[in-house]
Scaffold this motif. Structure first.
Motif, PDB file in Angstrom:
ATOM      1  N   GLN A 297       0.514  -1.637  -0.296  1.00  0.00           N
ATOM      2  CA  GLN A 297       0.156   0.241  -0.453  1.00  0.00           C
ATOM      3  C   GLN A 297       0.510   1.193   0.093  1.00  0.00           C
ATOM      4  O   GLN A 297       1.511   0.938   0.226  1.00  0.00           O
ATOM      5  N   VAL A 298       0.601   2.206  -0.669  1.00  0.00           N
ATOM      6  CA  VAL A 298       0.970   3.732  -0.339  1.00  0.00           C
ATOM      7  C   VAL A 298      -0.729   4.703  -0.375  1.00  0.00           C
ATOM      8  O   VAL A 298      -1.069   4.450  -1.356  1.00  0.00           O
ATOM      9  N   THR A 299       0.081   5.304   0.021  1.00  0.00           N
ATOM     10  CA  THR A 299      -1.275   6.544   0.635  1.00  0.00           C
ATOM     11  C   THR A 299      -0.172   7.794   0.875  1.00  0.00           C
ATOM     12  O   THR A 299       0.722   7.873   1.904  1.00  0.00           O
ATOM     13  N   VAL A 300      -0.472   8.512  -0.077  1.00  0.00           N
ATOM     14  CA  VAL A 300       0.198   9.927  -0.231  1.00  0.00           C
ATOM     15  C   VAL A 300      -1.175  10.680  -0.026  1.00  0.00           C
ATOM     16  O   VAL A 300      -2.124  11.227  -0.450  1.00  0.00           O
ATOM     17  N   SER A 301      -0.793  11.791   1.421  1.00  0.00           N
ATOM     18  CA  SER A 301      -1.805  12.352   1.717  1.00  0.00           C
ATOM     19  C   SER A 301      -1.548  14.048   1.297  1.00  0.00           C
ATOM     20  O   SER A 301      -0.087  14.790   0.734  1.00  0.00           O
TER      21      SER A 301
END
Length: 126
Positions: free
Chosen positions: A121-125
């Protein structure tokens, strides 16, 4: 039977970077295409980049050109993808996949890839 294991995913702020890795348990000299795919929340899975294990040719989706770089280390039998200047729209589950003897340029067809990793998983805020 060959297996693929991804690593390197995580959570970052917009503008940050991550490096994903895909370990291939198969022969490092097998002639095949290795690709990265991603599936954003609520959307279809899409191809991101690919590299050929022997020729070393690389291909990218337009959405990541200039920001993502795919490479291969045959000695370690791994394929990596460095991602810089990450954007919120890059948020997705990323999958490594091994395919047919040749890559199909910048055309990414899931049916060309018979072996898939579990995803990272890659999460960019913002």
């Amino acid at each position: 039977q060959a297996q693929l294991v991804e690593s390197g995913g995580g959570s970052v702020q917009a503008g940050g970077s991550l490096r994903l890795s895909c370990l291939d348990s198969g022969s490092p000299y097998e002639r095949k295409c290795i690709g990265w795919f991603r599936q954003p929340p609520g959307k279809e899975r899409e191809g991101v980049a690919s590299i050929h294990t022997i020729g070393g040719n690389t291909y990218y989706a337009d959405s990541v050109k200039g920001r993502f770089t795919i490479s291969r280390d045959n000695a370690k039998n791994t394929v990596s993808m460095e991602m810089i200047n990450l954007k919120p729209e890059d948020t997705a589950m990323y999958y490594c996949a091994a395919g047919a003897p040749y890559c199909r340029g910048a055309i990414f067809r899931e049916s060309d890839f018979g072996v898939w990793g579990q995803g990272t998983q890659v999460t960019v805020s913002s």
